[in-house]
Design an enzyme around this catalytic site. Structure first.
Site, PDB file in Angstrom:
ATOM      1  N   ASP A 153      -0.419  -1.294   6.134  1.00 50.30           N
ATOM      2  CA  ASP A 153      -1.067  -1.952   7.286  1.00 50.30           C
ATOM      3  C   ASP A 153      -1.377  -3.411   6.990  1.00 50.30           C
ATOM      4  O   ASP A 153      -1.589  -4.197   7.904  1.00 50.30           O
ATOM      5  CB  ASP A 153      -2.348  -1.213   7.670  1.00 50.30           C
ATOM      6  CG  ASP A 153      -3.256  -0.988   6.478  1.00 50.30           C
ATOM      7  OD1 ASP A 153      -3.816  -1.983   5.959  1.00 50.30           O
ATOM      8  OD2 ASP A 153      -3.409   0.165   6.038  1.00 50.30           O
ATOM      9  N   GLU A 181       5.513  -0.180  -0.231  1.00 50.64           N
ATOM     10  CA  GLU A 181       5.162   0.746   0.852  1.00 50.64           C
ATOM     11  C   GLU A 181       6.391   1.568   1.191  1.00 50.64           C
ATOM     12  O   GLU A 181       7.500   1.032   1.306  1.00 50.64           O
ATOM     13  CB  GLU A 181       4.695  -0.054   2.075  1.00 50.64           C
ATOM     14  CG  GLU A 181       4.630   0.724   3.398  1.00 50.64           C
ATOM     15  CD  GLU A 181       3.684   1.912   3.352  1.00 50.64           C
ATOM     16  OE1 GLU A 181       2.514   1.721   2.977  1.00 50.64           O
ATOM     17  OE2 GLU A 181       4.115   3.032   3.700  1.00 50.64           O
ATOM     18  N   ASP A 227       9.612   4.062  -2.760  1.00 55.31           N
ATOM     19  CA  ASP A 227       8.696   5.016  -3.361  1.00 55.31           C
ATOM     20  C   ASP A 227       7.854   4.343  -4.444  1.00 55.31           C
ATOM     21  O   ASP A 227       8.387   3.666  -5.328  1.00 55.31           O
ATOM     22  CB  ASP A 227       9.531   6.164  -3.939  1.00 55.31           C
ATOM     23  CG  ASP A 227       8.683   7.154  -4.691  1.00 55.31           C
ATOM     24  OD1 ASP A 227       8.789   7.213  -5.931  1.00 55.31           O
ATOM     25  OD2 ASP A 227       7.890   7.851  -4.035  1.00 55.31           O
ATOM     26  N   ASP A 234      -3.592   2.210  -2.402  1.00 57.65           N
ATOM     27  CA  ASP A 234      -4.122   2.374  -1.047  1.00 57.65           C
ATOM     28  C   ASP A 234      -3.241   3.396  -0.329  1.00 57.65           C
ATOM     29  O   ASP A 234      -2.447   3.060   0.547  1.00 57.65           O
ATOM     30  CB  ASP A 234      -4.102   1.019  -0.329  1.00 57.65           C
ATOM     31  CG  ASP A 234      -4.561   1.123   1.116  1.00 57.65           C
ATOM     32  OD1 ASP A 234      -4.262   0.182   1.891  1.00 57.65           O
ATOM     33  OD2 ASP A 234      -5.194   2.133   1.486  1.00 57.65           O
TER      34      ASP A 234
END
Lengths: 357, 357
Positions: B155, B175, B206, B225
């Protein structure tokens, strides 16, 4: 009342006028004045309010028609747009007292739950956080407290916690609703055990009335363990009430007052702090802690001292770990310790700004 | 999995075997192994599981038939017996990526919301707490961090926070799901702004694979995260993963890893801490903070340092208030400050006992 990025963190005012009763079925919830203004300007507001269930039953969607466990779904105009649900194993008690609807049920994952007028007051799983913090934040901040007053707290949990302090000689408790006490004794013995302490004197009645009659300067500490400021507890966030509290405290005495959520109610908290800054000439602080089953998962505490010997709330002068027998009394402390005490006063930056702290 | 007074505080283990897929409609939620054991011993368990809605729609009871606002109702086998609901103004995006279901909706009181596989990842109202804490708890604990790696975080919110640190020269982010990035850029520009920083290098893929290829001792800080450890993130709580993290960190480098809820998941946290105590020879800590829209209203952080120059996490050596321009960079810090940093490490007594901290 409803927040979003453009409106900062969505402060929601909850102080409303008295007797502004928007009764919804079996519930006595009052619509706060800010909600009334929203209602006047939003033609769809009535429909939105009426379509929410305040302390109601509903069944989960029927993905398995032969088995439909029930949920207790808690929402309220004081925290619009969200709700917390708990799966119900069994309803244990549901009656209306003179003052409010009292509900006890066995939940699947939080133990037994007490709700008043559709608002969760405590669950077996997380009551330790609230009861221990509201009692020890003030009592561990002063030397050898002797006389303590609890307003509200009819479940007995705060009494249980105060009992850890051997210096305490008198614990007055003024609770308005006998049904809460009876229900706690029956269903929450691990909280109601607080009433067994011989230092406890129970007074059934109105807290504000009790305070007006209390001798000046009687108490070392006053703990206001009230429900939310609608219904029976709505008087307990107003100036006269705080003034009578200050009067009933000794010089350098302390107040610890339930004070809502820093995520949802900063306007209400601001109002309380403003009143207290004018009323309590010692100091005024705000602290908070985690309680999963309260709206937004936190609860706050307004903590004040009267003029007199200074009280340093941030560095407890009476640490619980040093009080003989205190940690283990009745049952071992589950939540509170001196580190968590100090940490409770650390506020997120948005809270510091909004409360000018 | 379901707690109550007799079972202490109801610890719920969530680490499950891989590919144990109890697919429920459009959802890829995996049933953790502890739930499987419960299922074997409880003939009603299947019905209970199937009857819960994992990321589903339902309408509130029809108290006002002409107006039935919809709610997004979030529950999950990882936190049984409870759910949080948010009122939906409008669904903005709902698609399945290669890895998970991605949902964005406008809520009434929390702004826009991002959910992955039926689990809330962030809302506009409270994302500040998570993003600021997960970034600054590690970065303010070490002097002049230069190379930072983010695993997950598509995000962009953590990138936004890391950008406040002018000493940082390189921000690698790995990500797995491009859809999360694209959706954030479209609907959450105040988080996706993190990708605009020229120090950011995006790697799609990955995380475990990326780490295995990373040069030894490259990073000052690694921030994990991730989403919850089912689905794409399930590898991210296992020993090999932590070992590759430690290897990729400099001596005296720091890890900050999303680490669930102290009210719900102490078994999982215990497992992670045990692994990290053997893997990170500097120090291992657990911290927590308030995020209303996460289950039980809190999120925790596993914070570790590798062998080397000692890191004192509890007394930040690199306080954000002293970093020029940091507090105001892009947008003023809303949550994190040095007091909240220290306070985050204060644990309730039951947590200290259960985690042997």
């Amino acid at each position: 009342m409803e927040g979003g990025e453009g409106r900062g963190l969505g402060c929601q005012k909850t102080m409303g006028g008295k007797n502004d009763d928007a009764t919804n079925g079996s519930n006595k919830a009052v619509i706060p004045s800010c909600c009334l203004k929203a209602r006047a300007s939003d033609p769809e507001y009535e429909a939105k309010c009426h379509s929410t269930v305040v302390s109601g039953w509903f069944s989960e969607p029927q993905t398995c028609p032969e088995k439909t466990p029930k949920l207790m779904y808690f929402n309220n105009p004081m925290w619009p747009g969200e709700a917390h649900s708990l799966r119900v194993e069994k309803i244990l008690f549901k009656e209306r007292s003179e003052f409010q609807e009292v509900l006890v049920f066995q939940s699947s994952s939080y133990g037994k739950v007490l709700a008043l007028d559709g608002i969760v007051q405590l669950t077996e799983k997380d009551e330790c956080a609230y009861q221990e913090m509201i009692a020890h934040l003030p009592l561990c901040s002063i030397k050898l407290p002797q006389n303590v007053l609890v307003l509200g707290g009819g479940d007995g949990g705060v009494l249980r916690e105060i009992s850890r302090h051997t210096s305490v000689e008198l614990i007055d408790i003024c609770e308005i609703d006998k049904m809460v006490i009876d229900v706690s004794k029956k269903f929450f013995p691990q909280l109601a055990v607080g009433f067994d302490d011989p230092r406890v004197r129970l007074h059934l009645g109105d807290a504000a009335e009790f305070l007006r009659k209390a001798p000046e300067g009687k108490y070392d500490a006053i703990i206001v363990d009230s429900s939310d400021p609608v219904g029976p507890a709505q008087e307990l966030v107003e100036r006269p009430f705080f003034e009578t509290i200050a009067r009933a405290l000794k010089p350098g005495g302390v107040l610890c007052n339930m004070a809502e959520s820093m995520w949802l109610h900063t306007h209400l908290i601001q109002d309380m702090i403003s009143i207290c800054r004018e009323t309590f000439k010692g100091s005024v602080h705000y602290a908070w802690t985690s309680v999963p089953t309260y709206p937004s998962g936190v609860i706050g505490f307004l903590i004040c001292s009267t003029e007199g010997p200074p009280v340093d709330f941030l560095h407890p002068i009476n640490p619980i770990e040093k009080l003989e027998g205190a940690v283990q009394h009745q049952r071992e402390l589950k939540f509170y310790n001196s580190e968590i005490h100090k940490a409770a006063f650390a506020l997120p930056s948005f809270v510091k700004r909004e409360l000018s702290l």
